[in-house]
Design a protein around this motif. Sequence first.
Motif, PDB file in Angstrom:
ATOM      1  N   TYR A   1       0.837  -1.201   0.000  1.00 42.94           N
ATOM      2  CA  TYR A   1       0.000   0.000   0.000  1.00 42.94           C
ATOM      3  C   TYR A   1       0.872   1.251   0.000  1.00 42.94           C
ATOM      4  O   TYR A   1       0.571   2.234  -0.669  1.00 42.94           O
ATOM      5  CB  TYR A   1      -0.925   0.032   1.220  1.00 42.94           C
ATOM      6  CG  TYR A   1      -2.032  -0.974   1.155  1.00 42.94           C
ATOM      7  CD1 TYR A   1      -2.801  -1.101   0.002  1.00 42.94           C
ATOM      8  CD2 TYR A   1      -2.325  -1.788   2.221  1.00 42.94           C
ATOM      9  CE1 TYR A   1      -3.814  -2.033  -0.068  1.00 42.94           C
ATOM     10  CE2 TYR A   1      -3.338  -2.721   2.158  1.00 42.94           C
ATOM     11  CZ  TYR A   1      -4.082  -2.839   1.009  1.00 42.94           C
ATOM     12  OH  TYR A   1      -5.080  -3.755   0.954  1.00 42.94           O
TER      13      TYR A   1
ATOM     14  N   TYR B   1      -7.115   1.594 -14.574  1.00 39.40           N
ATOM     15  CA  TYR B   1      -6.707   2.086 -13.257  1.00 39.40           C
ATOM     16  C   TYR B   1      -7.743   1.743 -12.192  1.00 39.40           C
ATOM     17  O   TYR B   1      -7.408   1.387 -11.066  1.00 39.40           O
ATOM     18  CB  TYR B   1      -6.530   3.605 -13.286  1.00 39.40           C
ATOM     19  CG  TYR B   1      -5.189   4.047 -13.799  1.00 39.40           C
ATOM     20  CD1 TYR B   1      -4.021   3.649 -13.148  1.00 39.40           C
ATOM     21  CD2 TYR B   1      -5.077   4.857 -14.911  1.00 39.40           C
ATOM     22  CE1 TYR B   1      -2.789   4.042 -13.607  1.00 39.40           C
ATOM     23  CE2 TYR B   1      -3.848   5.263 -15.383  1.00 39.40           C
ATOM     24  CZ  TYR B   1      -2.710   4.855 -14.727  1.00 39.40           C
ATOM     25  OH  TYR B   1      -1.492   5.245 -15.182  1.00 39.40           O
TER      26      TYR B   1
ATOM     27  N   PHE C   1      -8.196  -0.940  -8.066  1.00 41.95           N
ATOM     28  CA  PHE C   1      -8.378  -0.135  -6.862  1.00 41.95           C
ATOM     29  C   PHE C   1      -9.683  -0.424  -6.142  1.00 41.95           C
ATOM     30  O   PHE C   1      -9.795  -0.147  -4.947  1.00 41.95           O
ATOM     31  CB  PHE C   1      -8.280   1.353  -7.199  1.00 41.95           C
ATOM     32  CG  PHE C   1      -6.872   1.834  -7.258  1.00 41.95           C
ATOM     33  CD1 PHE C   1      -6.237   2.290  -6.113  1.00 41.95           C
ATOM     34  CD2 PHE C   1      -6.169   1.786  -8.436  1.00 41.95           C
ATOM     35  CE1 PHE C   1      -4.932   2.706  -6.156  1.00 41.95           C
ATOM     36  CE2 PHE C   1      -4.857   2.206  -8.486  1.00 41.95           C
ATOM     37  CZ  PHE C   1      -4.230   2.666  -7.350  1.00 41.95           C
TER      38      PHE C   1
ATOM     39  N   SER D   1     -12.434   5.830  -4.673  1.00 40.37           N
ATOM     40  CA  SER D   1     -12.163   6.023  -6.086  1.00 40.37           C
ATOM     41  C   SER D   1     -11.285   7.239  -6.385  1.00 40.37           C
ATOM     42  O   SER D   1     -11.014   7.513  -7.537  1.00 40.37           O
ATOM     43  CB  SER D   1     -13.489   6.144  -6.829  1.00 40.37           C
ATOM     44  OG  SER D   1     -14.262   7.153  -6.234  1.00 40.37           O
TER      45      SER D   1
ATOM     46  N   PRO E   1      -7.454   6.297  -8.079  1.00 41.22           N
ATOM     47  CA  PRO E   1      -7.425   5.955  -9.505  1.00 41.22           C
ATOM     48  C   PRO E   1      -7.896   7.086 -10.418  1.00 41.22           C
ATOM     49  O   PRO E   1      -7.385   7.211 -11.535  1.00 41.22           O
ATOM     50  CB  PRO E   1      -8.363   4.752  -9.602  1.00 41.22           C
ATOM     51  CG  PRO E   1      -9.142   4.744  -8.354  1.00 41.22           C
ATOM     52  CD  PRO E   1      -8.288   5.358  -7.323  1.00 41.22           C
TER      53      PRO E   1
ATOM     54  N   THR F   1     -13.979   1.400 -10.225  1.00 37.50           N
ATOM     55  CA  THR F   1     -13.729   1.023  -8.829  1.00 37.50           C
ATOM     56  C   THR F   1     -15.025   0.587  -8.165  1.00 37.50           C
ATOM     57  O   THR F   1     -15.012  -0.331  -7.361  1.00 37.50           O
ATOM     58  CB  THR F   1     -13.174   2.182  -7.978  1.00 37.50           C
ATOM     59  OG1 THR F   1     -14.006   3.304  -8.157  1.00 37.50           O
ATOM     60  CG2 THR F   1     -11.764   2.513  -8.328  1.00 37.50           C
TER      61      THR F   1
END
Lengths: 512, 326
Positions: A147, A261, A265, A273, A276, A315
């Motif tokens: 992370y 992307y 995520f 969100s 991304p 996401t």
Amino acid sequence: MDQLGLLLEGFSVALTPMNLLWLLIGAILGTAVGVLPGLGSAMAVALLLPVTFSLDPTGAFIMFASIYFGGLFGDSTSGILLNTPGNSSAIATTFEGHRMAKDGRASKALGTAAIGAFTGGMIATTLVVFFSPYLVKLATLFGPAEYFALAAFAFVAISAVVAESVVRGLIALAIGLSLAMVGIDGPSGAARFTLGMPEFLDGISIIVVTVGLLALGEVLHVASRIHREGPAMSIQASGSPYLSWREFTAAFPAFLRGTGYGLPFGAIPVGGSEVPTFLAYGTEKRLAKRRGDTDFGSRGAIQGVAGPEAAGNATAGTAMGALLALGLPTSATAAMMLAAFQQYGMQPGPLLFERSADLVWPLLASLFVGLVFLLIINLPFAAVWAKLLLVPKHYLYAGVAVFSVFGVYAIASSMKDLWLLLGIGVLGFVMRRFAIPLAPVLIAAILGPLAETELRRALAVSEGDLAILVSSPITASLYSVMAVAIVISAVQHVRHRRANAAAQAPISSSAL
Amino acid sequence: MKKAILTVAFAAVTAVFFVAATANASSSGGTATARSKLTLIAPAAPGGGWDGFARESQQAMRVNGVVNTARVVNVPGAGGTIGLNQLGQMDGREDVLMITGAVMLGAIELADTQTTLDDVTLIARVADDYNVLVVPADSPYETIEDFAAGWAADPGGHAIAGGSLGGIDHLLSGLLAQEIGFDPQQVNYVAYSGGGEVLTSVLSNTAAAGISGYNEFSDQIEAGTIRALGTSAAEPVDGIDVPTFIESGLDVEMSNWRGYVAPAGISDDTREELVAIVTEMHATADWEDAMTRNRWSDSFSTGAELDDFVAEETVRVAAIIKELGL
């Protein structure tokens, strides 16, 4: 394909009139709360939780899911039109979207956003249906070191947003980091910058920061100039929201990049969100530079709306997957839905697909139907929304101010939040006055705490051994990509300078 | 024409706000009795554990006519102590109950707040659930004895994941360390913001073990992705097929209890009335149903029994927080 059969069965439940009604209510409600600054889909679900108590779970979850998606469709609308994003997930869309609106292409930007949200959501939901067990694996591959690497990567990748003036960018970053630092520090339990007031122990909500800085700050900014610019502001409400073939081919790769992307995520808990969408925006900006596209950052480029918007909804799709298959809430709205599951006596997790198949598959099927609904609601209405700009400015921005205050008060019914909102609004106004970029504040406020907490967790687990930060294949590859990117951009920077110097030299000599 | 439309729109919006404002004013003014209109303060954000508890109570009270109307107000923040502070300023209000519980005791101790549970009126303890210690499925530890031995040998190398600092998961890790025989300050505790994150931390082998509410892990335990080594219940609980710590020879028990408090300065009659309301609610079929759905266990107690329990827990929590070095 087993999943296909189950999904078709799910469609047969999702398409019953009653469930379609819930879906429609959710879609409209979600879009509405998305549009209003401060109100978000998480709050809408929270407020509806007690009301849905006596509803059958399938209908309730279908409604919740379409509120979630609807929120992500709606949040970009006010951002594009008024430069006041409805939610933090639309900040990245706002940059280029509002430029397009100023350029008279408001409908086009809204249309692009709707199609982007649809594309991202569709691809993500399809993946969840067929690959959710693998998606879930992703979450278990990530530890604190990963992370942290991701947060560092995101910082570097979106530094493009900060780049125009280094000093101003750093000031903005510092403001964002200090706002994010207020409150109890998770790993140590120490209270930081709370001025001794218990109200600050939980920190400053990112919603207050977003609404204050972007919505209220914009209102103050517009108010301060209303007689100077007068009606000269040339936002036109006309134009079709539908993309021409040429525009579509320009936007399509950006849709896919944004989705790319967004997908991973959704499955990992890094604050929803925002990250991304910023990454997608940064990528589009870099690509535009490489193409020599001068629209980006001036007239507004369609890719700058397409990428982030697709990322945001992608996401949401995978977040649903992570929620259902792992019980892991990766966004605020998903956390609310987790609470809803518990209210019905169900526990999302590996057994949910077996135990509550009669709920899960109709829910997944309804996601597809919901996305189609939302596209139908949002695309033709883009032109109607754009008409909002015809409302005289003083009414329009008064409305924005009222809704901002409502939205923020609704979070926790706390007066402290309102004072903070006002303070941050004034800060946003001052920052606009001195041309300090706003985006780095929000990026820092979102990524800063993430990076800090994860770094400290990683070091706690390794008992202070720094090797943990680079020891896994994921971290190693993230850092290598980052290193390559930094080197490339440094080389480009130097070349650019030389090219500029070379270009200026003959001019100065000819002037002599 | 256009002007007329605008005027009408403006009038409509104003009317709506006016009605809403009067409604709000009428509900906040005047003195209601608990039976006619009860306010339940959930000192947590919507969607959290206490919020769920408050809304289940509201539902059971309203449907069965225990009170005429009940509304839930969320006052989130700082482990419930923001809500507690507000309740502390409502002296004498007869129509308010606030949710409280084990988590608040730790938060009071940690934040050193002005208002404590001594400054409010205890009404009832209603439902409990228990915590569980889990390890990843591929962990070398099969039983709590194995784990205790490994943990004591290298406390730093065994990161324990759990909820926020000073919360019940953290306190439990300290109590376990103390019982196993090493300094609780050596516990390498990694705080997360919820059970879901604790779970991923365990599944990704970041932490050697995780502590959270049993309900949050039960499906994963059943699916075999994680292994439960022990629960914090004092007695074995029906439907939980995991040995308690006490059964395994570690004298540690802790329950995540939930209950109600009322403001200070209320008359004995009012207190009796509030206790009666909660007692009646507790007896309804809807409440029983809520307990089954949420997998809470019944721990109903009021009066002197409750006072003693809270006094004991307060002392115990204060001691362990000190041991943990917070």
